[in-house]
Motif scaffolding. Structure first.
Motif, PDB file in Angstrom:
ATOM      1  N   HIS A 148      -5.705   3.720  11.846  1.00 16.57           N
ATOM      2  CA  HIS A 148      -4.616   4.760  11.639  1.00 16.57           C
ATOM      3  C   HIS A 148      -4.296   4.724  10.120  1.00 16.57           C
ATOM      4  CE1 HIS A 148      -0.939   6.898  12.439  1.00 16.57           C
ATOM      5  NE2 HIS A 148      -0.283   5.762  11.938  1.00 16.57           N
ATOM      6  N   TRP A 149      -3.916   3.549   9.636  1.00 21.56           N
ATOM      7  CA  TRP A 149      -3.554   3.400   8.154  1.00 21.56           C
ATOM      8  C   TRP A 149      -4.589   3.925   7.307  1.00 21.56           C
ATOM      9  CZ3 TRP A 149      -0.613  -1.715   8.746  1.00 21.56           C
ATOM     10  CH2 TRP A 149       0.903  -1.647   8.927  1.00 21.56           C
ATOM     11  N   GLN A 150      -6.016   3.537   7.583  1.00 13.49           N
ATOM     12  CA  GLN A 150      -6.732   4.155   6.635  1.00 13.49           C
ATOM     13  C   GLN A 150      -6.763   5.732   6.338  1.00 13.49           C
ATOM     14  OE1 GLN A 150     -10.492   2.473   8.479  1.00 13.49           O
ATOM     15  NE2 GLN A 150     -10.314   0.795   7.445  1.00 13.49           N
ATOM     16  N   GLN A 151      -6.568   6.305   7.445  1.00 13.68           N
ATOM     17  CA  GLN A 151      -6.627   7.720   7.426  1.00 13.68           C
ATOM     18  C   GLN A 151      -5.224   8.048   6.462  1.00 13.68           C
ATOM     19  OE1 GLN A 151      -6.063   9.676  10.995  1.00 13.68           O
ATOM     20  NE2 GLN A 151      -5.539  11.719  10.047  1.00 13.68           N
ATOM     21  N   GLN A 152      -4.168   7.408   6.692  1.00 14.37           N
ATOM     22  CA  GLN A 152      -2.767   7.765   5.940  1.00 14.37           C
ATOM     23  C   GLN A 152      -3.122   7.346   4.433  1.00 14.37           C
ATOM     24  OE1 GLN A 152       0.015   5.224   8.266  1.00 14.37           O
ATOM     25  NE2 GLN A 152       1.108   7.106   7.796  1.00 14.37           N
ATOM     26  N   LEU A 153      -3.785   6.477   4.158  1.00 20.49           N
ATOM     27  CA  LEU A 153      -4.057   5.869   2.874  1.00 20.49           C
ATOM     28  C   LEU A 153      -5.042   6.873   2.054  1.00 20.49           C
ATOM     29  CD1 LEU A 153      -4.305   2.343   3.257  1.00 20.49           C
ATOM     30  CD2 LEU A 153      -2.516   3.402   1.941  1.00 20.49           C
ATOM     31  N   ASP A 154      -6.218   7.503   2.814  1.00 19.97           N
ATOM     32  CA  ASP A 154      -6.879   8.591   2.007  1.00 19.97           C
ATOM     33  C   ASP A 154      -6.474   9.599   1.829  1.00 19.97           C
ATOM     34  OD1 ASP A 154      -9.207   6.928   2.699  1.00 19.97           O
ATOM     35  OD2 ASP A 154      -9.837   7.828   4.481  1.00 19.97           O
ATOM     36  N   GLU A 155      -5.276  10.155   2.687  1.00 20.62           N
ATOM     37  CA  GLU A 155      -4.440  11.302   2.371  1.00 20.62           C
ATOM     38  C   GLU A 155      -3.582  11.016   1.258  1.00 20.62           C
ATOM     39  OE1 GLU A 155      -2.232  12.146   5.804  1.00 20.62           O
ATOM     40  OE2 GLU A 155      -4.210  12.532   6.894  1.00 20.62           O
ATOM     41  N   LYS A 156      -3.018   9.702   1.078  1.00 19.68           N
ATOM     42  CA  LYS A 156      -2.166   9.318  -0.096  1.00 19.68           C
ATOM     43  C   LYS A 156      -2.952   9.196  -1.445  1.00 19.68           C
ATOM     44  CE  LYS A 156       1.637   6.980   2.195  1.00 19.68           C
ATOM     45  NZ  LYS A 156       2.467   5.971   2.340  1.00 19.68           N
ATOM     46  N   ILE A 157      -4.392   8.774  -1.385  1.00 24.71           N
ATOM     47  CA  ILE A 157      -5.166   8.538  -2.519  1.00 24.71           C
ATOM     48  C   ILE A 157      -5.542   9.987  -2.729  1.00 24.71           C
ATOM     49  CG2 ILE A 157      -7.489   7.682  -2.922  1.00 24.71           C
ATOM     50  CD1 ILE A 157      -7.191   5.429  -1.130  1.00 24.71           C
ATOM     51  N   ALA A 158      -5.896  10.842  -1.937  1.00 22.38           N
ATOM     52  CA  ALA A 158      -6.341  12.131  -2.474  1.00 22.38           C
ATOM     53  C   ALA A 158      -5.202  13.000  -3.314  1.00 22.38           C
ATOM     54  CB  ALA A 158      -6.594  13.169  -1.303  1.00 22.38           C
ATOM     55  N   PRO A 175      -4.061  21.566  -2.002  1.00 20.99           N
ATOM     56  CA  PRO A 175      -5.186  21.819  -2.884  1.00 20.99           C
ATOM     57  C   PRO A 175      -6.036  22.706  -2.675  1.00 20.99           C
ATOM     58  CG  PRO A 175      -5.485  19.979  -1.474  1.00 20.99           C
ATOM     59  CD  PRO A 175      -4.013  20.526  -1.231  1.00 20.99           C
ATOM     60  N   GLU A 176      -6.185  23.399  -1.534  1.00 20.31           N
ATOM     61  CA  GLU A 176      -6.941  24.656  -1.091  1.00 20.31           C
ATOM     62  C   GLU A 176      -6.462  25.825  -1.884  1.00 20.31           C
ATOM     63  OE1 GLU A 176      -3.584  24.710   1.660  1.00 20.31           O
ATOM     64  OE2 GLU A 176      -4.667  23.357   0.937  1.00 20.31           O
ATOM     65  N   ILE A 177      -5.333  25.922  -2.386  1.00 14.21           N
ATOM     66  CA  ILE A 177      -4.868  27.039  -3.107  1.00 14.21           C
ATOM     67  C   ILE A 177      -5.409  26.993  -4.356  1.00 14.21           C
ATOM     68  CG2 ILE A 177      -2.659  28.325  -4.077  1.00 14.21           C
ATOM     69  CD1 ILE A 177      -0.998  26.979  -1.862  1.00 14.21           C
ATOM     70  N   ASN A 178      -5.793  26.000  -5.113  1.00 17.77           N
ATOM     71  CA  ASN A 178      -6.323  25.933  -6.503  1.00 17.77           C
ATOM     72  C   ASN A 178      -7.665  26.253  -6.461  1.00 17.77           C
ATOM     73  OD1 ASN A 178      -3.834  25.101  -8.040  1.00 17.77           O
ATOM     74  ND2 ASN A 178      -4.366  22.720  -7.303  1.00 17.77           N
ATOM     75  N   MET A 210       0.845  -1.346   0.058  1.00 17.62           N
ATOM     76  CA  MET A 210      -0.010   0.059  -0.155  1.00 17.62           C
ATOM     77  C   MET A 210       0.876   1.243   0.197  1.00 17.62           C
ATOM     78  SD  MET A 210      -3.162  -0.939   2.507  1.00 17.62           S
ATOM     79  CE  MET A 210      -2.046  -1.676   3.934  1.00 17.62           C
ATOM     80  N   GLY A 211       2.056   0.958   0.087  1.00 14.93           N
ATOM     81  CA  GLY A 211       3.083   2.413   0.132  1.00 14.93           C
ATOM     82  C   GLY A 211       3.440   2.673   1.252  1.00 14.93           C
ATOM     83  N   ILE A 212       3.258   2.037   2.419  1.00 15.84           N
ATOM     84  CA  ILE A 212       3.526   2.512   3.755  1.00 15.84           C
ATOM     85  C   ILE A 212       4.966   2.181   3.935  1.00 15.84           C
ATOM     86  CG2 ILE A 212       3.003   2.037   6.196  1.00 15.84           C
ATOM     87  CD1 ILE A 212      -0.160   1.549   5.265  1.00 15.84           C
ATOM     88  N   THR A 213       5.797   2.930   4.456  1.00 16.87           N
ATOM     89  CA  THR A 213       7.199   2.895   4.578  1.00 16.87           C
ATOM     90  C   THR A 213       7.301   1.973   5.818  1.00 16.87           C
ATOM     91  OG1 THR A 213       7.349   4.821   6.241  1.00 16.87           O
ATOM     92  CG2 THR A 213       7.658   5.270   3.887  1.00 16.87           C
ATOM     93  N   LEU A 214       8.574   1.210   5.705  1.00 21.76           N
ATOM     94  CA  LEU A 214       8.916   0.417   7.002  1.00 21.76           C
ATOM     95  C   LEU A 214       8.930   1.244   8.196  1.00 21.76           C
ATOM     96  CD1 LEU A 214      11.536  -1.987   5.663  1.00 21.76           C
ATOM     97  CD2 LEU A 214       9.312  -2.409   6.161  1.00 21.76           C
ATOM     98  N   GLU A 215       9.316   2.292   8.312  1.00 23.18           N
ATOM     99  CA  GLU A 215       9.253   3.255   9.348  1.00 23.18           C
ATOM    100  C   GLU A 215       7.954   3.633   9.977  1.00 23.18           C
ATOM    101  OE1 GLU A 215      10.936   4.698  12.646  1.00 23.18           O
ATOM    102  OE2 GLU A 215      12.233   3.822  11.059  1.00 23.18           O
ATOM    103  N   GLU A 216       6.812   3.810   9.121  1.00 25.76           N
ATOM    104  CA  GLU A 216       5.381   4.034   9.522  1.00 25.76           C
ATOM    105  C   GLU A 216       5.050   2.668  10.090  1.00 25.76           C
ATOM    106  OE1 GLU A 216       3.874   7.384   6.398  1.00 25.76           O
ATOM    107  OE2 GLU A 216       4.364   5.275   5.672  1.00 25.76           O
ATOM    108  N   ILE A 217       5.597   1.550   9.389  1.00 28.16           N
ATOM    109  CA  ILE A 217       4.971   0.336   9.813  1.00 28.16           C
ATOM    110  C   ILE A 217       5.547  -0.035  11.302  1.00 28.16           C
ATOM    111  CG2 ILE A 217       5.110  -2.198   9.515  1.00 28.16           C
ATOM    112  CD1 ILE A 217       5.127  -1.605   6.524  1.00 28.16           C
ATOM    113  N   LYS A 218       6.716   0.314  11.443  1.00 23.60           N
ATOM    114  CA  LYS A 218       7.441   0.159  12.577  1.00 23.60           C
ATOM    115  C   LYS A 218       6.606   0.811  13.853  1.00 23.60           C
ATOM    116  CE  LYS A 218      11.611   0.514  15.281  1.00 23.60           C
ATOM    117  NZ  LYS A 218      12.973   1.007  15.297  1.00 23.60           N
TER     118      LYS A 218
END
Length: 151
Positions: free
Chosen positions: A92-102, A147-150, A61-69
């Motif tokens: 916790h990861w769902q929130q991170q993934l939502d940010e990455k997806i956006a 994205p709020e700048i756009n 899912m693209g989560i780094t090893l440091e984030e996993i740890k």
């Protein structure tokens, strides 16, 4: 050594479909733990299989090893994690993934106007930054990161 820690390195590697060297790497990085038996051989508790499955899925899912740890450190080491423990981790990861997806959606939406265009459309280019006016906002890909700048 705990009595529950009875899986050998080879058994865990085979069951988790990873190389033995991957187990040693994960252990060195603090992602999993082992114990030594009387013969000084590594032994793992059965719940290490779940941890490895989570590590592999998170990496995909693209989560780094440091984030996993960091996230795995919130799980108990003195007992097998419960369903509630795993649910907390996944929220916790769902929130991170939502940010990455956006972020990736913003990249997808803007990339067609940038690659190969040669910036011929300075009025519409989402990355164009005349006189570096966005330097006061942030550095790097400011319009993608904010994205709020756009809007």
């Amino acid at each position: 050594m705990t009595l529950e820690a009875n899986l050998s390195v080879g058994t865990v590697a085979k069951r988790a479909d990873v190389a033995v060297s991957a187990l040693h790497f994960y252990e060195k990085k603090g992602l999993i733990r082992s114990w030594r038996n009387e013969g000084n051989q590594r032994r793992y508790k059965r719940d290490v299989l779940r941890r490895i499955a989570v590590i592999k899925a998170a990496q995909r899912m693209g989560i780094t090893l440091e984030e996993i740890k960091e996230t795995l450190s919130s799980l108990p080491h003195n007992r097998t994690p419960t369903k509630a423990d795993w649910e907390m981790l996944s929220r916790h990861w769902q929130q991170q993934l939502d940010e990455k997806i956006a972020y990736m959606q913003r990249v997808r939406d803007y990339v067609d106007g940038c690659i190969g265009c040669g910036c011929l459309s300075m009025q519409r280019c989402p990355i164009y930054n005349p006189e570096d006016k966005l330097a006061s906002v942030d550095s790097g890909a400011v319009l993608l990161d904010h994205p709020e700048i756009n809007d």
